[in-house]
Design an enzyme around this catalytic site. Structure first.
Site, PDB file in Angstrom:
ATOM      1  CB  CYS A  86       8.076   5.695   5.007  1.00  0.00           C
ATOM      2  SG  CYS A  86       9.566   5.483   4.053  1.00  0.00           S
ATOM      3  NE  ARG A 105       9.111  10.568   6.693  1.00  0.00           N
ATOM      4  CZ  ARG A 105      10.053   9.613   6.779  1.00  0.00           C
ATOM      5  NH1 ARG A 105      10.230   8.778   5.780  1.00  0.00           N
ATOM      6  NH2 ARG A 105      10.796   9.502   7.852  1.00  0.00           N
ATOM      7  CG  ASP A 130       9.536  12.378   9.639  1.00  0.00           C
ATOM      8  OD1 ASP A 130       8.568  11.859   9.035  1.00  0.00           O
ATOM      9  OD2 ASP A 130      10.699  11.955   9.530  1.00  0.00           O
ATOM     10  CB  CYS A 183      12.593   9.523   2.784  1.00  0.00           C
ATOM     11  SG  CYS A 183      11.092   8.621   2.381  1.00  0.00           S
ATOM     12  CG  HIS A 235       6.455  -5.049   5.942  1.00  0.00           C
ATOM     13  ND1 HIS A 235       6.502  -4.408   7.160  1.00  0.00           N
ATOM     14  CD2 HIS A 235       7.382  -4.444   5.161  1.00  0.00           C
ATOM     15  CE1 HIS A 235       7.426  -3.454   7.112  1.00  0.00           C
ATOM     16  NE2 HIS A 235       7.984  -3.458   5.908  1.00  0.00           N
ATOM     17  CG  HIS A 275       8.503   1.001   9.352  1.00  0.00           C
ATOM     18  ND1 HIS A 275       9.218   0.324   8.391  1.00  0.00           N
ATOM     19  CD2 HIS A 275       8.504   0.212  10.460  1.00  0.00           C
ATOM     20  CE1 HIS A 275       9.629  -0.834   8.896  1.00  0.00           C
ATOM     21  NE2 HIS A 275       9.214  -0.928  10.149  1.00  0.00           N
TER      22      HIS A 275
END
Ligand code: FE
Length: 137
Positions: A124, A122, A114, A70, A107, A110
């Site tokens: 990410c 996941r 999936d 991704c 931060h 996310h």
């Protein structure tokens, strides 16, 4: 051994701005996202741990890292369940689950449902939000 209080590593915004690079500050403190496939840990595969790029808390292990294709580093789970905090993010017209560092509130990225592994998750995460530390085996 160095003693540390729970607040160690937590700073004011002005301090973060001074300590972090502008890229780090944008992602970690302003909830930005690095461009896909631009981060240094996207296809990185060494054994070790990934620490928070702001406060240094250990967040993820290379054992849970996988190639999600991704464009960002992906993990199936945090190293310990309480090292990251989840919250609802409805920006950009989407409903997502934001991941922040439990220690300093920065931060990270996310989490999505999936993932290919046993957790189905996941995580990410932005490369610039992480700091890799090699583990000697
Ligand atoms: Fe942190």
């Amino acid at each position: 051994m160095e003693s540390s209080s729970p607040e160690k590593g937590v700073r004011t915004e002005a301090e973060w701005k001074e300590i972090l690079t502008s890229k780090q500050y944008y992602v970690l403190r302003q909830k930005g996202t690095e461009r896909p496939f631009s981060g240094k840990y996207n296809t990185f595969q060494e054994d070790g741990v990934y620490k928070c790029g702001a406060c240094g808390a250990v967040l993820f292990s290379s054992e849970s890292k996988f190639d999600s294709h991704c464009g960002w580093p992906a993990f199936s789970a945090p190293k310990d369940s309480d090292t990251v905090t989840e919250s609802r993010d409805t920006t950009l017209g989407m409903t997502r689950t934001e991941i922040t560092c439990s220690k300093c509130g920065s931060h990270l990225g996310h989490v999505f449902n999936d993932g290919p592994g046993p957790t189905g998750l996941r995580y990410c995460i932005n490369s610039v939000a992480l700091d890799f530390e090699k583990e000697e085996k």
